[in-house]
Design an enzyme around this catalytic site. Structure first.
Site, PDB file in Angstrom:
ATOM      1  N   THR A  75     -56.545  66.939  71.163  1.00 17.93           N
ATOM      2  CA  THR A  75     -55.262  67.565  70.852  1.00 17.93           C
ATOM      3  C   THR A  75     -54.112  66.722  71.390  1.00 17.93           C
ATOM      4  O   THR A  75     -54.118  66.301  72.539  1.00 17.93           O
ATOM      5  CB  THR A  75     -55.192  68.978  71.463  1.00 17.93           C
ATOM      6  OG1 THR A  75     -56.291  69.746  70.972  1.00 17.93           O
ATOM      7  CG2 THR A  75     -53.883  69.661  71.107  1.00 17.93           C
ATOM      8  N   CYS A 123     -53.988  44.614  99.744  1.00 19.12           N
ATOM      9  CA  CYS A 123     -54.655  44.792 101.026  1.00 19.12           C
ATOM     10  C   CYS A 123     -55.996  45.468 100.798  1.00 19.12           C
ATOM     11  O   CYS A 123     -56.056  46.529 100.184  1.00 19.12           O
ATOM     12  CB  CYS A 123     -53.801  45.643 101.962  1.00 19.12           C
ATOM     13  SG  CYS A 123     -54.593  46.000 103.549  1.00 19.12           S
TER      14      CYS A 123
END
Length: 217
Positions: free
Chosen positions: A81, A167
């Site tokens: 949908t 990191c």
């Protein structure tokens, strides 16, 4: 080499050219025919539409395979949908962005340069990575040599920004993109990406510049 030149090279080799327009649409003029691309993706939240909605331009005649197969919604490309509320929101956001494009471009460019001037005066050796011309009006990437951008941001309250490095488990590595651009690793590790928006004021810029300047020196 610009996007159009890259697209021409791709087409000459028999390929299809896709451009990621997430950062550009709504901030600078974007026209698929001028770019020469076959596909262009848009992220709604980057131009103040609801999060979770986007769009993909597909040039007539270009065929793509669906990522998910199933029913025939959205021309068989994405079953399920449709997010009608999100789609309407994206359309409204695009209309508003088009009306504000010229004025906001000029206003945010001036604020960006105000931010750069303040930071350059406060931080010795500050490197400007994003160019002053032919760049997004709302984004300034700078780098503090021999510092970690993450450390600078950790020392500041009230300023939200991102770094130019990744990191993993506490080990920082410079951005592969900046390294590919020829930015030395010790500078790339200190990169900060600073973004402005429609709600940003000159006072906001001055406050952020002062806080960043104190943390970076």
């Amino acid at each position: 080499m610009g996007v159009r030149s890259i697209a021409a090279t791709v087409h000459a080799a028999g390929g299809v050219m896709h451009a990621d327009g997430a950062q550009a649409v709504g901030k600078i003029p974007v026209a698929v025919d001028d770019l020469g691309v076959d596909l262009l993706s848009i992220a709604g939240h980057k131009l103040y539409a609801p999060k979770g909605v986007g769009a993909l331009y597909i040039r007539r005649g270009v065929r793509i395979a669906p990522v998910v197969v199933g029913a025939g919604q959205e021309h068989g490309i994405r079953p399920g949908t449709e997010n009608v509320a999100g789609i309407v929101g994206l359309g409204a956001a695009a209309e508003l962005a088009a009306r504000l494009l010229t004025a906001e471009h000029a206003r945010q460019t001036a604020l960006r340069e105000r931010l750069w001037a303040s930071l350059a005066a406060a931080v010795p050796g500050l490197v400007r990575i994003s160019p002053a011309s032919d760049s997004l009006p709302n984004t300034l990437m700078v780098a503090v040599p021999n510092r970690l951008g993450a450390d600078i941001l950790d020392a500041i309250d009230g300023v939200a920004a991102s770094t130019g490095s990744a990191c993993h488990s506490g080990v920082h590595s410079p951005s592969a993109t900046l390294i590919a651009m020829g930015v030395p690793a010790d500078i790339a590790l200190g990169a900060l990406r600073l973004s402005l928006g429609r709600s940003t004021t000159a006072d906001d810029v001055d406050i952020a510049a002062a806080a960043l300047g104190r943390a970076a020196t």
